[in-house]
Motif scaffolding. Structure first.
Motif, short mmCIF file in Angstrom:
data_model
loop_
_atom_site.label_atom_id
_atom_site.label_comp_id
_atom_site.label_asym_id
_atom_site.label_seq_id
_atom_site.Cartn_x
_atom_site.Cartn_y
_atom_site.Cartn_z
N ALA A 132 0.80 -1.23 0.00
CA ALA A 132 0.00 0.00 0.00
C ALA A 132 0.83 1.27 0.00
O ALA A 132 0.45 2.26 -0.64
CB ALA A 132 -0.95 0.00 1.20
N SER A 147 -4.50 10.78 -3.81
CA SER A 147 -5.84 10.28 -4.11
C SER A 147 -5.79 9.09 -5.06
O SER A 147 -6.54 8.13 -4.92
CB SER A 147 -6.72 11.38 -4.71
OG SER A 147 -6.93 12.40 -3.76
N ARG A 150 -4.59 6.07 -3.02
CA ARG A 150 -5.71 5.56 -2.19
C ARG A 150 -6.73 4.83 -3.05
O ARG A 150 -7.22 3.77 -2.67
CB ARG A 150 -6.37 6.71 -1.45
CG ARG A 150 -5.58 7.25 -0.30
CD ARG A 150 -6.34 8.35 0.40
NE ARG A 150 -5.55 8.96 1.44
CZ ARG A 150 -5.58 10.24 1.74
NH1 ARG A 150 -6.37 11.07 1.09
NH2 ARG A 150 -4.81 10.71 2.71
N HIS A 151 -7.05 5.41 -4.20
CA HIS A 151 -8.02 4.78 -5.10
C HIS A 151 -7.56 3.40 -5.56
O HIS A 151 -8.31 2.42 -5.49
CB HIS A 151 -8.27 5.68 -6.31
CG HIS A 151 -9.08 5.03 -7.38
ND1 HIS A 151 -10.43 4.86 -7.28
CD2 HIS A 151 -8.71 4.47 -8.57
CE1 HIS A 151 -10.88 4.24 -8.37
NE2 HIS A 151 -9.86 4.00 -9.16
N HIS A 152 -6.31 3.30 -6.01
CA HIS A 152 -5.82 2.01 -6.49
C HIS A 152 -5.71 0.99 -5.36
O HIS A 152 -6.04 -0.19 -5.56
CB HIS A 152 -4.50 2.18 -7.24
CG HIS A 152 -4.71 2.63 -8.64
ND1 HIS A 152 -4.97 3.94 -8.97
CD2 HIS A 152 -4.75 1.93 -9.80
CE1 HIS A 152 -5.17 4.02 -10.27
NE2 HIS A 152 -5.03 2.82 -10.80
N ASN A 153 -5.28 1.42 -4.19
CA ASN A 153 -5.26 0.48 -3.06
C ASN A 153 -6.66 -0.06 -2.78
O ASN A 153 -6.82 -1.26 -2.50
CB ASN A 153 -4.68 1.15 -1.81
CG ASN A 153 -3.17 1.32 -1.88
OD1 ASN A 153 -2.48 0.64 -2.62
ND2 ASN A 153 -2.65 2.26 -1.10
N TRP A 154 -7.66 0.79 -2.87
CA TRP A 154 -9.04 0.35 -2.66
C TRP A 154 -9.48 -0.61 -3.77
O TRP A 154 -10.05 -1.67 -3.51
CB TRP A 154 -9.99 1.56 -2.59
CG TRP A 154 -11.40 1.14 -2.37
CD1 TRP A 154 -12.01 0.89 -1.17
CD2 TRP A 154 -12.39 0.88 -3.38
NE1 TRP A 154 -13.31 0.49 -1.38
CE2 TRP A 154 -13.57 0.48 -2.74
CE3 TRP A 154 -12.38 0.95 -4.77
CZ2 TRP A 154 -14.74 0.16 -3.42
CZ3 TRP A 154 -13.54 0.63 -5.46
CH2 TRP A 154 -14.69 0.24 -4.78
N VAL A 155 -9.21 -0.24 -5.02
CA VAL A 155 -9.60 -1.09 -6.15
C VAL A 155 -8.96 -2.47 -6.02
O VAL A 155 -9.62 -3.50 -6.14
CB VAL A 155 -9.22 -0.43 -7.50
CG1 VAL A 155 -9.33 -1.43 -8.65
CG2 VAL A 155 -10.09 0.78 -7.76
N TRP A 156 -7.64 -2.50 -5.77
CA TRP A 156 -6.95 -3.79 -5.67
C TRP A 156 -7.51 -4.64 -4.54
O TRP A 156 -7.62 -5.85 -4.68
CB TRP A 156 -5.45 -3.58 -5.47
CG TRP A 156 -4.77 -2.88 -6.61
CD1 TRP A 156 -5.13 -2.90 -7.94
CD2 TRP A 156 -3.64 -2.03 -6.53
NE1 TRP A 156 -4.27 -2.12 -8.67
CE2 TRP A 156 -3.34 -1.58 -7.83
CE3 TRP A 156 -2.82 -1.61 -5.48
CZ2 TRP A 156 -2.28 -0.73 -8.11
CZ3 TRP A 156 -1.75 -0.76 -5.76
CH2 TRP A 156 -1.49 -0.34 -7.06
N SER A 157 -7.86 -4.02 -3.44
CA SER A 157 -8.38 -4.81 -2.31
C SER A 157 -9.79 -5.33 -2.58
O SER A 157 -10.28 -6.20 -1.87
CB SER A 157 -8.36 -4.00 -1.01
OG SER A 157 -9.24 -2.91 -1.08
N ASN A 158 -10.42 -4.85 -3.64
CA ASN A 158 -11.78 -5.27 -3.96
C ASN A 158 -11.89 -6.00 -5.30
O ASN A 158 -13.00 -6.22 -5.80
CB ASN A 158 -12.72 -4.05 -3.94
CG ASN A 158 -12.96 -3.59 -2.53
OD1 ASN A 158 -13.72 -4.21 -1.79
ND2 ASN A 158 -12.30 -2.52 -2.13
#
Length: 175
Positions: A132, A147, A150-158
Motif C-alpha cells: 500500500a 488520491s 488511495r483509489h488504487h489500493n481500494w480497487v486492488w483490495s476489492n
C-alpha cells in the motif's frame, strides 16, 4: 517463499513532476527487499526499456535503476517495453521456476505499470500483496497522487479474483 517485484524504479522517473513520497517509497522497498532476501525469497526488478530518445532508452542514464534502490547480485532483472511486465518477457517462466507463495508488488507508476502488474500477476494465478505504501506517481492533471494511490489500493483490495489479493502497508509485512 516470497517474490518481490520492484517495478520501473529507474532514474528516468525523476523527470517531470515530483513523485509522491519517493524517498519514503524507496526506503520501504529497500526494507521489504532485505526481508524477502533474508527469508530466501527473490527480488525481481522490472526495468522499462524505452525507444530511441525516450527517458528510458536502454544504456542511457534514465534507464538505470535509482542508485538509492538497493540491488544484490542474486536479484533478477526483467526488461520490459510495456506496462504489463508479463507481456513479451520471461517473468512468467521466472515465477513458475521460483513457485512463490505470494508476490509482493511495489514501484512506479501506481496508475500505469504498478496497476498493470498487480492485475496481470493475479491473472497469472499468483497470490498478490500490493504494498500500500510501496508505490508512487506524480499528480495527474485531474487528480493528486495521494488520491490516486488511495483509489488504487481500494480497487486492488476489492478485485474479484480466484487468487488471494491483499493490500498491506510495509509495517504490516515486517516483523
Amino acid at each position: 517463499m516470497d517474490a518481490m517485484l520492484v517495478v520501473h524504479m529507474q532514474v528516468g522517473l525523476l523527470g517531470g513532476m515530483p513523485k509522491h513520497d519517493l524517498h519514503g517509497v524507496v526506503d520501504r522497498i529497500n526494507r521489504l527487499a532485505a526481508r524477502v532476501r533474508a527469508q530466501t525469497g527473490k527480488v525481481i526488478l522490472i526495468q522499462h526499456c524505452g525507444g530511441t530518445g525516450d527517458a528510458f532508452e536502454p544504456l542511457t542514464p534514465g534507464w538505470q535503476f535509482l542508485p538509492e534502490v538497493v540491488r544484490e547480485a542474486a536479484d533478477i532483472i526483467v526488461p520490459t517495453t510495456l506496462n504489463d511486465p508479463f507481456a513479451g518477457t520471461d517473468l512468467q517462466a521466472r515465477l513458475k521456476e521460483l513457485q512463490p507463495d505470494r508476490v509482493l508488488i511495489t514501484g512506479w507508476a501506481t496508475d500505469f505499470c504498478v496497476d498493470s502488474t498487480v492485475r496481470s500477476t493475479v491473472a497469472h494465478h499468483y497470490d498478490v500483496v500490493a504494498v500500500a505504501d510501496g508505490h508512487t506517481l506524480s499528480d495527474r492533471p485531474h487528480l493528486d497522487a495521494l488520491s490516486i494511490i488511495r483509489h488504487h489500493n481500494w480497487v486492488w483490495s476489492n478485485l474479484i479474483t480466484r487468487r488471494s489479493i491483499k493490500v498491506a502497508a510495509t509495517d504490516e509485512l515486517l516483523p
